[in-house]
Design an enzyme around this catalytic site. Structure first.
Site, PDB file in Angstrom:
ATOM      1  N   GLU A  50      -6.334   9.091   1.036  1.00  0.00           N
ATOM      2  CA  GLU A  50      -5.025   8.540   1.364  1.00  0.00           C
ATOM      3  C   GLU A  50      -4.611   7.575   0.261  1.00  0.00           C
ATOM      4  O   GLU A  50      -5.418   6.803  -0.221  1.00  0.00           O
ATOM      5  CB  GLU A  50      -5.134   7.804   2.707  1.00  0.00           C
ATOM      6  CG  GLU A  50      -3.841   7.314   3.254  1.00  0.00           C
ATOM      7  CD  GLU A  50      -2.769   8.380   3.218  1.00  0.00           C
ATOM      8  OE1 GLU A  50      -2.884   9.346   3.969  1.00  0.00           O
ATOM      9  OE2 GLU A  50      -1.811   8.248   2.419  1.00  0.00           O
ATOM     10  N   LYS A  89      -8.592  -3.101  21.979  1.00  0.00           N
ATOM     11  CA  LYS A  89      -7.596  -2.623  21.010  1.00  0.00           C
ATOM     12  C   LYS A  89      -6.939  -1.340  21.514  1.00  0.00           C
ATOM     13  O   LYS A  89      -5.722  -1.162  21.424  1.00  0.00           O
ATOM     14  CB  LYS A  89      -8.287  -2.377  19.667  1.00  0.00           C
ATOM     15  CG  LYS A  89      -7.345  -2.051  18.546  1.00  0.00           C
ATOM     16  CD  LYS A  89      -8.149  -1.920  17.254  1.00  0.00           C
ATOM     17  CE  LYS A  89      -7.262  -1.671  16.065  1.00  0.00           C
ATOM     18  NZ  LYS A  89      -8.033  -1.362  14.870  1.00  0.00           N
ATOM     19  N   GLU A 137      -0.789  -0.910   1.931  1.00  0.00           N
ATOM     20  CA  GLU A 137      -0.535  -1.786   3.072  1.00  0.00           C
ATOM     21  C   GLU A 137       0.856  -2.359   2.914  1.00  0.00           C
ATOM     22  O   GLU A 137       1.279  -2.690   1.804  1.00  0.00           O
ATOM     23  CB  GLU A 137      -1.549  -2.936   3.117  1.00  0.00           C
ATOM     24  CG  GLU A 137      -2.898  -2.486   3.587  1.00  0.00           C
ATOM     25  CD  GLU A 137      -3.837  -3.661   3.817  1.00  0.00           C
ATOM     26  OE1 GLU A 137      -3.385  -4.716   4.285  1.00  0.00           O
ATOM     27  OE2 GLU A 137      -5.024  -3.494   3.521  1.00  0.00           O
ATOM     28  N   ASN A 173      -7.007   4.205  -7.917  1.00  0.00           N
ATOM     29  CA  ASN A 173      -7.034   2.748  -7.674  1.00  0.00           C
ATOM     30  C   ASN A 173      -7.527   1.983  -8.900  1.00  0.00           C
ATOM     31  O   ASN A 173      -7.032   0.892  -9.203  1.00  0.00           O
ATOM     32  CB  ASN A 173      -7.905   2.425  -6.456  1.00  0.00           C
ATOM     33  CG  ASN A 173      -7.096   2.533  -5.160  1.00  0.00           C
ATOM     34  OD1 ASN A 173      -5.904   2.797  -5.183  1.00  0.00           O
ATOM     35  ND2 ASN A 173      -7.754   2.319  -4.034  1.00  0.00           N
ATOM     36  N   GLY A 212       0.535 -11.421 -12.060  1.00  0.00           N
ATOM     37  CA  GLY A 212       0.261 -12.160 -10.828  1.00  0.00           C
ATOM     38  C   GLY A 212      -1.027 -12.940 -10.928  1.00  0.00           C
ATOM     39  O   GLY A 212      -1.623 -13.054 -12.008  1.00  0.00           O
ATOM     40  N   ASP A 219     -10.981   4.664  18.998  1.00  0.00           N
ATOM     41  CA  ASP A 219     -11.536   3.450  18.397  1.00  0.00           C
ATOM     42  C   ASP A 219     -12.663   2.975  19.307  1.00  0.00           C
ATOM     43  O   ASP A 219     -12.662   3.267  20.504  1.00  0.00           O
ATOM     44  CB  ASP A 219     -10.457   2.367  18.263  1.00  0.00           C
ATOM     45  CG  ASP A 219     -10.780   1.385  17.151  1.00  0.00           C
ATOM     46  OD1 ASP A 219     -10.171   1.483  16.071  1.00  0.00           O
ATOM     47  OD2 ASP A 219     -11.682   0.534  17.362  1.00  0.00           O
ATOM     48  N   PHE A 273       4.262  -1.322 -10.784  1.00  0.00           N
ATOM     49  CA  PHE A 273       2.941  -1.930 -10.969  1.00  0.00           C
ATOM     50  C   PHE A 273       2.811  -2.635 -12.314  1.00  0.00           C
ATOM     51  O   PHE A 273       1.783  -2.555 -12.981  1.00  0.00           O
ATOM     52  CB  PHE A 273       1.848  -0.845 -10.828  1.00  0.00           C
ATOM     53  CG  PHE A 273       0.963  -1.096  -9.645  1.00  0.00           C
ATOM     54  CD1 PHE A 273       1.436  -0.916  -8.356  1.00  0.00           C
ATOM     55  CD2 PHE A 273      -0.346  -1.551  -9.799  1.00  0.00           C
ATOM     56  CE1 PHE A 273       0.647  -1.171  -7.259  1.00  0.00           C
ATOM     57  CE2 PHE A 273      -1.153  -1.818  -8.711  1.00  0.00           C
ATOM     58  CZ  PHE A 273      -0.661  -1.616  -7.445  1.00  0.00           C
ATOM     59  N   CYS A 295      -8.749  -2.887  -1.074  1.00  0.00           N
ATOM     60  CA  CYS A 295      -9.019  -1.615  -1.769  1.00  0.00           C
ATOM     61  C   CYS A 295      -9.375  -1.772  -3.246  1.00  0.00           C
ATOM     62  O   CYS A 295     -10.448  -1.353  -3.675  1.00  0.00           O
ATOM     63  CB  CYS A 295      -7.810  -0.701  -1.627  1.00  0.00           C
ATOM     64  SG  CYS A 295      -7.336  -0.448   0.081  1.00  0.00           S
TER      65      CYS A 295
END
Ligand code: UGA
Length: 454
Positions: A161, A38, A165, A218, A263, A33, A259, A270
């Site tokens: 990926e 960090k 989260e 997505n 909401g 990084d 899903f 993302c």
């Protein structure tokens, strides 16, 4: 077992999860990084992000000698791995790029971080290295990366990926599928082999298809949610119940139960970024992607719909004024199980409520001081919303409580005490999280989305 020397550049939630999980699969991993502080914290096992199991996995893999942290990509790709003498002398065989690709001008992904790392490392990569892009990047980025690298002896692979989260470690180690895209079969197979122990279905394809697959997934999820939110609104108008409707359609295996929760709109780092980016890709390809545009518009409208619901609940009128009306917001993160506020629907709704003149106070379990992590500083406000450290404080004198994030802890609050503290006993539950009967027994009027009693 066959192990590889893997460099991971970027220690955000995707990079750190990738590094720690690949180490747990037996590979030798060096994570890099640019943030020196960090890296020092990570060496001490301090993980800044809220991600169940990640800090433990990092500590375990560091102790096992399979995972280490360095400052700068160059130090990870070149001579970052111990040789026979035990000191750093071997180069990475596979380099993962897990870098931020934020939404740039006009919704186009900003690739500057990827480009900078390519520039920094291109001359340092050993012959035969495979560079893997894990960041969500526009179609064509693998080709563009190969051009920038300008190394005929280095392959570029797209390996998107799909982890969420809040359950990143679980998702990484229990994938629905592994996607590897490359125009060179040998490099694709080398990357796929890293995951062999997971036994997941593997899709080997070309780089462009792999890149598009991430957006396609997505955007499909976003479309599913916009559909459910629209359906919840229709339920209210025709006297149906969205919970029953989604349960009923979810048993159809072609639809699935996951899903389908209505909401306050989808958010996070993302889905909003990727829907806009795919729209850009479509525009650039001269394709009018109406379905995707409607998905985004429905989501934007959902926020205003919540504000209208709050207005109606508090004032009894569709056009009533919220000026100086005190509202307590429960949950500000974009979903439960994370401390991430990026593109949080809760904050967008808070901004609209403030514009309408309401006085807000917010409580979120992820934004209170954490005794187990003294390095983390708790903020006293977010985007102009003052934070309190207890839901009771949020309820004090409020004309309504608005539940915006589905933290399970909200289910078991002392609703009787809360009702006693409020000016008006109203709870607008934008996640349909709370049990309506519990609220009723506490003397509260609960208003959900698409519910019969709404
Ligand atoms: C999303 C995808 O789910 C991951 O597969 C993907 O890897 C990731 O983006 C990424 O591209 O890195 P994430 O952003 O962590 O993961 O969030 P989700 O769990 O997908 O939730 C997105 C939004 O939808 C949140 O605002 C959430 O509250 C909302 N949501 C989700 C609902 O409103 N209802 C649901 O039933 C599910």
């Amino acid at each position: 077992m066959f192990t590889r020397r893997v460099a991971v550049v970027g220690t955000g939630y995707v990079g750190l999860t990738t590094g720690a999980c690949l180490a747990s699969l037996g590979h030798q991993v060096v994570c890099a990084d640019i943030d020196t502080a960090k890296v020092e914290r990570l060496r001490r096992g301090v993980v800044d992000i809220v991600e169940p199991g990640l800090a433990e996995l990092v500590t375990e893999q560091v102790s096992a000698g399979r995972l280490s942290f360095v400052v700068g990509a160059a130090n990870a790709v070149s001579e970052g791995f111990p040789g026979e003498s035990g000191s750093g002398e071997l180069d990475a065989e596979i380099v993962f790029l897990c870098l931020p690709t934020p939404m740039g001008v006009g919704g186009v992904a900003d690739l500057r971080a990827v480009e900078a790392v390519v520039e920094e490392t291109r001359e340092l990569l050993a012959a035969g290295t495979v560079v893997v892009n894990k960041s969500t990047v526009p179609v064509g980025t693998a080709g563009r990366t190969a051009e920038l690298l300008d190394r005929a002896d280095v392959s570029v692979v797209s390996n998107p990926e799909f982890l969420r989260e809040g359950s990143a470690v679980h998702d990484f180690l229990n994938p629905d599928r592994i996607v590897v895209g490359c125009d060179t079969a040998e490099a694709a197979e080398r990357v796929a082999a890293l995951y062999a122990r997971l036994g997941a279905p593997t899709v080997l394809t070309d780089a462009a298809s792999a890149e598009l697959m991430k957006y396609a997934a997505n955007c499909f999820l976003a479309m599913k949610l916009s559909y459910v939110n629209a359906m919840a609104e229709l339920c209210e108008r025709v006297g149906a119940d969205i919970g029953d409707v989604t349960e009923g359609i979810g048993y159809d295996r072609r639809i699935g139960q996951a899903f389908l929760s209505p909401g306050p709109g989808w958010g996070g780092s993302c889905l909003p970024k990727d829907t806009h980016a795919l729209l850009q890709v479509a525009d650039a390809a001269d394709f009018e992607f109406r379905l995707l545009r409607a998905t985004i518009d429905t989501n934007t409208r959902q926020r205003q719909r919540i504000v209208d619901k709050v207005r109606h609940a508090v004032t009894g009128r569709r056009t009533g004024s919220l000026t100086r009306v005190r509202l307590g917001l429960l949950g500000l993160t974009f979903k439960a199980g994370t401390d991430d506020l990026r593109d949080s629907p809760a904050l967008a709704i808070a901004a609209l409520l403030r514009q309408a003149g309401a006085d807000l106070v917010g409580y979120d379990p992820a934004l209170v001081p954490d005794p187990s992590n003294p390095d983390k500083i708790a903020a006293d406000e977010v985007d102009g919303v003052p934070l309190v450290s207890d839901p009771m404080e949020a309820a004090q004198g409020a004309e309504a409580l608005v539940v915006l994030t589905e933290w399970p802890v909200f289910r078991t609050l002392d609703w009787v005490a809360i009702a006693g503290a409020m000016k008006q006993p109203i709870v607008v539950d934008t996640r349909n999280l709370l049990d309506p009967a519990t609220l009723r027994r506490a003397g509260l009027t609960g208003i959900g989305l698409g519910r019969r009693e709404a």
